[in-house]
Design a protein around this motif. Sequence first.
Motif, PDB file in Angstrom:
ATOM      1  N   GLY A   1       4.856  -3.795   0.405  1.00  0.00           N
ATOM      2  CA  GLY A   1       5.942  -4.760   0.468  1.00  0.00           C
ATOM      3  C   GLY A   1       6.932  -4.531  -0.663  1.00  0.00           C
ATOM      4  O   GLY A   1       6.747  -3.660  -1.529  1.00  0.00           O
ATOM      5  N   THR A   2       7.994  -5.339  -0.642  1.00  0.00           N
ATOM      6  CA  THR A   2       9.085  -5.165  -1.605  1.00  0.00           C
ATOM      7  C   THR A   2       9.345  -6.458  -2.373  1.00  0.00           C
ATOM      8  O   THR A   2      10.466  -6.735  -2.793  1.00  0.00           O
TER       9      THR A   2
ATOM     10  N   LYS B   1      15.075  -2.573   3.542  1.00  0.00           N
ATOM     11  CA  LYS B   1      14.404  -2.767   2.248  1.00  0.00           C
ATOM     12  C   LYS B   1      13.875  -1.434   1.709  1.00  0.00           C
ATOM     13  O   LYS B   1      13.890  -1.189   0.503  1.00  0.00           O
TER      14      LYS B   1
ATOM     15  N   SER C   1       6.945  -1.207   3.646  1.00  0.00           N
ATOM     16  CA  SER C   1       7.704  -2.428   3.920  1.00  0.00           C
ATOM     17  C   SER C   1       7.809  -2.628   5.427  1.00  0.00           C
ATOM     18  O   SER C   1       7.659  -1.688   6.206  1.00  0.00           O
TER      19      SER C   1
ATOM     20  N   VAL D   1      14.195  -8.747  -1.802  1.00  0.00           N
ATOM     21  CA  VAL D   1      13.622  -7.563  -2.453  1.00  0.00           C
ATOM     22  C   VAL D   1      13.616  -7.871  -3.945  1.00  0.00           C
ATOM     23  O   VAL D   1      14.671  -8.117  -4.525  1.00  0.00           O
TER      24      VAL D   1
END
Length: 336
Positions: free
Chosen positions: A168-169, A196, A191, A329
């Motif tokens: 993930g970001t 992103k 992500s 983000v």
Amino acid sequence: MKQIRLGSSFGTDNLEVHTCDIPAPGHGEVLIRIRAASLNYRDWEVINGQYHTVYGPGLVPLSDGAGEVVDTGPGVSALRAGDPVIASFWQGWHSGPLADSLHAETLGGPLDGMLSEYRVLPQQGLVKAPSHLDFAQAATLPCAGVTAWQALVTEGGIQAGDRVLVQGTGGVSMFALQIARMHGAQVIVLSSSDAKLALARHHGATATINYHSTPDWADAVTAATNGHGVDHILEVGGPGTFAQSLSALAVGGQINVIGYLGGKQGQINPLQILQAHARVRGIAAGPTSTLEHLCIAIEHNGITPIIDREFDGMAYAQALNHLTSAQHVGKIVLNL
Ligand SMILES: NC(=O)c1ccc[n+]([C@@H]2O[C@H](COP(=O)([O-])OP(=O)(O)OC[C@H]3O[C@@H](n4cnc5c(N)ncnc54)[C@H](OP(=O)(O)O)[C@@H]3O)[C@@H](O)[C@H]2O)c1
């Protein structure tokens, strides 16, 4: 002064504005005018009664904040009026390993947090902010930044040339990206969003994988590392991602169990841990000494935290909605 408190029931709609006197610092304590607070997923869970520990009505939420020293009590020598400071997430954990006795000393639950104009804290729970950061940037460091540093540096002993996987970001993952790059490591970012991932490449990711279009991402991670696998993983998905993390790990690699965004129940095959010679450990943010090391490192390297969006302090409900919409983000900040 104004502060926001949790009312008699859970939920963002039940946060209430209170007016009270500015507190005075006692022996060894410091009065801070809080200028910015940052959001963590944990804050949303605490406010909504979904955190693994449930805190009662009246709590001032948000663990992370930065501001300036207004006044100091007797016995305070390291700080003086006007100093920019950051509050440590764990107020009683100063250095070394986490002890059982410390479990009740985190800001934003059970201790009152930073969604307040002023706060008195012990000098030992404060760190001078890096001189190149503004208050919004400084407020992002205590939970997400410290967690990433504790996992990769304090516990992980990251080396130049290591391969790191972040999931993930969000706040923790983007700090891990910056810290790993600072140490000369390669970073693979997962992500749900190609946009992103483009931003992650802009911030130094060496490879990116969309976990929606590539649900079996462990194979893609192995391919991106020429069959080696990754040496460090920051696990934020939990039960939803753990099995694939084990498959993506290099022999002798480390998995830092940090979050459980993919659920709270799951199955683990211990044989996979044995076969990978994996080192698996839980990370619960880190002590004040880790915040100090993080501040020194980002100041020396001129790193600025990645902030997605800043909100006015009273727009806390809008900011929390932005967090849960997962469009961000990096970090989300409230200016107080
Ligand atoms: N143990 C600790 O000390 C500690 C400290 C800080 C945070 N945490 C935990 O770590 C997790 C992340 O915190 P954060 O502050 O970085 O959160 P955040 O800023 O809200 O970021 C969450 C991001 O994770 C990604 N994600 C969501 N569901 C996922 C899943 N099932 N698998 C993989 N990625 C997923 C999404 O990124 P994309 O949209 O890019 O996919 C989402 O934007 C939370 O569970 C939090 O409670 C633990």
